[in-house]
Design an enzyme around this catalytic site. Sequence first.
Site, PDB file in Angstrom:
ATOM      1  N   GLY A 191      38.358  27.371 122.424  1.00  0.00           N
ATOM      2  CA  GLY A 191      38.000  27.195 123.968  1.00  0.00           C
ATOM      3  C   GLY A 191      38.212  28.026 124.760  1.00  0.00           C
ATOM      4  O   GLY A 191      38.187  29.407 124.537  1.00  0.00           O
ATOM      5  N   GLU A 192      38.603  27.576 126.195  1.00  0.00           N
ATOM      6  CA  GLU A 192      39.049  28.769 127.143  1.00  0.00           C
ATOM      7  C   GLU A 192      37.492  29.558 127.401  1.00  0.00           C
ATOM      8  O   GLU A 192      37.580  30.693 128.119  1.00  0.00           O
ATOM      9  CB  GLU A 192      40.141  29.859 126.701  1.00  0.00           C
ATOM     10  CG  GLU A 192      41.259  29.112 126.436  1.00  0.00           C
ATOM     11  CD  GLU A 192      42.200  29.877 125.856  1.00  0.00           C
ATOM     12  OE1 GLU A 192      42.120  31.512 126.195  1.00  0.00           O
ATOM     13  OE2 GLU A 192      43.207  29.592 125.012  1.00  0.00           O
ATOM     14  N   GLY A 193      36.368  29.104 127.053  1.00  0.00           N
ATOM     15  CA  GLY A 193      35.123  29.824 127.605  1.00  0.00           C
ATOM     16  C   GLY A 193      34.710  30.705 126.368  1.00  0.00           C
ATOM     17  O   GLY A 193      33.723  31.483 126.688  1.00  0.00           O
TER      18      GLY A 193
END
Length: 364
Positions: free
Chosen positions: A319-321
Amino acid sequence: MNLDDFSDLIERPDGGIRRDAEERRERLSVRPGALGRLDELGEWLSAAQGAVPPRPVEQPKVVLFAGDHGVASLGVSGRAAGGGYELVRAVLDGASPVAVLARAQGVPVRVVDAGLDCDPELLPAEVTRRRVRRGTGRIDVENALTLDETRAALELGIAIADEEADSGTDLVVLGDLSVGGTTPASTLIAALCGTDASVVTGRGGAGIDDLAWMRKCAAVRDALRRARPVLGDQLELLAAVGGPDLAATTGFLLQASVRRLPVLLDGVVGAACALVAQRAAFRAPDWWLAGQVSGEPAQAKALDRMSLNPLLDHGVTVGEGTGALLALPLVRAAAALAAELPEVTTPEADTTAEDVAVVADEVG
């Protein structure tokens, strides 16, 4: 605030420009189809930019909305409830995957605290100064936000999109930093797609065991009962089962589309917000790309509903971009190829008007 107003504000990328880009692609030295999806990406960029060939993506930005979700207290996440601060701190310290990749690619990262559950003094003022509230309600039994807080979060996202567009950002890699965020995201997608909790519930970015997955399913099921009565109003839906980070992301996506600012989506949280935004403005998804397959079943369902085909499938679940940032070089490569490959002049194209006149006289 009426999100339906965005439907009149958002226009599709220029269809005429896209046709021009397709025609130009037919004339390039590499045969059509040989570059696979890079052809499609180049044409999409041309339409989004209004330019043939497309311009290089020179000022991309990673934008991450951060928040903590009260439902994490039920043990539905692989991280401790209230641990969003640690995720943000890792990004700011350059120690997270997205920070490492952004540094390697020379892409700046912006973190916006929409609803972290920590003392603001623990983080830089530029991160926390626009926080809407501290954490959220437990969506299985209560609203995540009040309506006023939901409006404030949407306005926060809109303001961030305007700031990025005004500063010259030409593409945004959009991600989230949250603990418990995949639970409201799965709830939103299940509600909007009309499906059950077990169909959309995954194991999150940090990974959870079977017992935690069962708790998460139960939380999504109970939250769905609260979401379905307000499906007709996106504002009330986000207040009931969303969160300040999700509402801010939704506002960002809508305003980015108004400002003709392309966005690369990352995981299930971004997909859920995109689905809410699409419900408000059906043209908005034309300005977005799906960066990656996150492995979350809810993300796959949302992207299918919006007809967005992910660029990558590398099994990246952090996640987190991160996954969307991995797709950025593909977009940049597509722009370079579309702009720099030479056009091939065919013999037919070399025929001059004078030659045509001579042939016409001979035939006559």
